[in-house]
Design an enzyme around this catalytic site. Structure first.
Site, PDB file in Angstrom:
ATOM      1  CB  THR A 243     -10.923-108.430  19.876  1.00 54.03           C
ATOM      2  OG1 THR A 243     -10.951-107.641  18.714  1.00 54.03           O
ATOM      3  CG2 THR A 243      -9.514-108.874  20.173  1.00 54.03           C
ATOM      4  NE  ARG A 271     -10.012-103.931   9.615  1.00 53.06           N
ATOM      5  CZ  ARG A 271     -10.229-104.242  10.885  1.00 53.06           C
ATOM      6  NH1 ARG A 271     -10.228-105.492  11.270  1.00 53.06           N
ATOM      7  NH2 ARG A 271     -10.429-103.313  11.780  1.00 53.06           N
ATOM      8  N   GLY A 273      -6.685-105.383  11.512  1.00 54.44           N
ATOM      9  CA  GLY A 273      -6.948-104.411  12.560  1.00 54.44           C
ATOM     10  C   GLY A 273      -5.775-104.355  13.521  1.00 54.44           C
ATOM     11  CG  ASP A 274      -6.848-103.506  17.532  1.00 50.78           C
ATOM     12  OD1 ASP A 274      -7.688-104.046  16.774  1.00 50.78           O
ATOM     13  OD2 ASP A 274      -7.021-103.394  18.753  1.00 50.78           O
ATOM     14  CB  THR A 294     -11.994-105.076  22.317  1.00 44.50           C
ATOM     15  OG1 THR A 294     -13.047-105.545  21.467  1.00 44.50           O
ATOM     16  CG2 THR A 294     -12.606-104.294  23.452  1.00 44.50           C
ATOM     17  N   GLY A 295     -12.328-103.328  19.692  1.00 46.71           N
ATOM     18  CA  GLY A 295     -13.030-102.254  18.992  1.00 46.71           C
ATOM     19  C   GLY A 295     -12.394-101.955  17.656  1.00 46.71           C
ATOM     20  N   GLY A 297     -10.118-101.371  15.174  1.00 46.59           N
ATOM     21  CA  GLY A 297      -8.677-101.564  15.154  1.00 46.59           C
ATOM     22  C   GLY A 297      -7.899-100.424  14.517  1.00 46.59           C
TER      23      GLY A 297
HETATM   24  N1  GLY Z   1     -10.117-105.018  17.116  1.00 47.01           N
HETATM   25  C1  GLY Z   1     -10.199-105.939  16.083  1.00 47.01           C
HETATM   26  C2  GLY Z   1     -10.094-105.398  14.735  1.00 47.01           C
HETATM   27  O1  GLY Z   1     -10.251-104.199  14.528  1.00 47.01           O
HETATM   28  O2  GLY Z   1      -9.881-106.171  13.822  1.00 47.01           O
END
Ligand code: GLY
Length: 383
Positions: A243, A271, A273-274, A294-295, A297
């Site tokens: 990210t 899918r 993420g965050d 980041t990481g 999600g």
């Molecule tokens: N942090 C990005 C994701 O999990 O997609």
């Protein structure tokens, strides 16, 4: 009297370090400035005093907001280049909102494993992009599962500005983007992504997201154990960073943030993420601060990560202390599995203080101010 107070804050503020993680609330800051003020009055001749007054192109308001000292921070080393573009906006007096959009557009245009159309595809071979943006008025916009559009961050901004909604997804988001004049790009993987995808297809293994995307190199055996959902390192040797999140304060002391990603490499189709979720991958409260993550999600979403960081900052915690608390919360929830995931938060408060914290070693963030431009290694809990 009021005018004098402002002058004193201007003067004493020049003694404050930018990274003041320990100064966690405005009362402390005010005490510090008052001590500096006394010191200053004792030691300064009137002429020096007058010349310093005229230099004060920035000030601190009574609520502790710094004005006239722009700052931009963003995740990972790609943030260094993104910050440069954001800085051009900030230094010319532009809005933080414009800065954070322009900034991450740089990364969206670059060849990057995990941001923009050159990124790795999902397991069906399609690049799907997620992004969100938020301004100083709590306006926000988001797109998710968006295909074949080069700048999802700009579409997110358009959602914010041109629709009564916050979020558009999939073909609806694409339809909106096209109607807004964004070109529909070719359905084609970049050569790097094609190579990575072909490698992944050899096994086509899909495992749940138990990974440590950004941590340090690990033995091959461990890498295999975690599976190719999002490998530690891509075959090119590049880290599978996921990210770019960026938050900025402009010369008016206003905050904004942006976040954009292709998500985890070879993810299950659909899918999210965050990163496109306001409150998870990004949150801005112009009275308090701005935070991005980041990481992994999924683990950011379950603690409403960026929003939670902001709420702790509202209670008086420094950005670093607030990020650390939410990282600890994730670790507590994950238990033994925490060793397999990476999450990091990055935040700035209204005083222009910044802080970050990660589960694992290896996360770094890029910072640009009038004084500095560099990559800073984040603090972390686990090696
Ligand atoms: N942090 C990005 C994701 O999990 O997609």
């Amino acid at each position: 009297m009021f005018k004098h107070q402002i002058y004193f804050f201007r003067l004493s503020e020049s003694f404050l370090p930018l990274f003041d993680a320990e100064t966690s609330n405005f009362e402390q800051l005010k005490n510090k400035t008052m001590v500096d003020r006394r010191k200053f009055i004792k030691t300064s001749a009137f002429t020096g005093f007058a010349s310093l007054l005229t230099k004060g192109a920035w000030s601190m308001t009574e609520t502790g907001t710094i004005k006239g000292k722009p700052i931009v921070i963003s995740t990972w080393d790609a943030g260094l280049r993104a910050n440069k573009a954001a800085w051009e906006v900030l230094v010319s007096g532009g809005r933080a909102l414009d800065a954070v959009e322009k900034g991450v557009m740089v990364t969206e245009s670059e060849q990057n494993c995990c941001v923009g159309l050159g990124a790795n595809p999902d397991r069906d071979g399609f690049v799907t992009l997620d992004a969100c943006i938020m301004d100083e008025f709590s306006n926000c916009g988001s797109v998710a599962f968006l295909e074949r559009i080069k700048h999802p961050i700009s579409v997110a901004r358009r959602v914010m500005e041109k629709t009564p909604h916050v979020m558009l997804v999939g073909s609806g988001a694409q339809q909106f983007a096209i109607a807004e004049g964004f070109p529909l790009e070719e359905q084609k993987l970049s050569s790097e992504a094609q190579k990575n995808y072909e490698n992944w297809l050899k096994k086509s293994e899909y495992k749940p997201p138990v990974i440590n995307v950004e941590s340090q190199p690990v033995p091959q055996a461990v890498k295999q154990e975690h599976g190719p959902f999002a490998p530690y390192k891509l075959e090119t040797g590049e880290w599978n960073h996921d990210t770019i999140g960026m938050v900025a304060m402009d010369t008016n002391g206003n905050l904004s943030g942006s976040c954009t990603t292709s998500g985890a490499g070879f993810k299950m189709r659909g899918r999210l993420g965050d990163s496109p979720i306001i409150g998870a991958g990004l949150f801005v409260d112009n009275e308090v601060g701005a935070c991005t993550s980041t990481g992994q999600g999924e683990d950011v979403i379950r603690v409403a990560g960026s929003h939670s960081v902001i709420e702790l900052m509202r209670q008086g915690l420094s950005p670093e202390a607030a990020c650390k608390k939410i990282i600890e919360r994730i670790i507590k929830i994950k238990g033994a599995k925490a060793k397999d995931i990476q999450v990091a938060f990055l935040a700035v408060n209204k005083k222009g203080q910044v802080g970050a914290f990660a589960i694992h070693k290896g996360f770094s963030y890029a910072i640009k101010t009038n004084e500095i431009e560099k990559l800073v290694p984040s603090k972390f809990i686990m090696e």
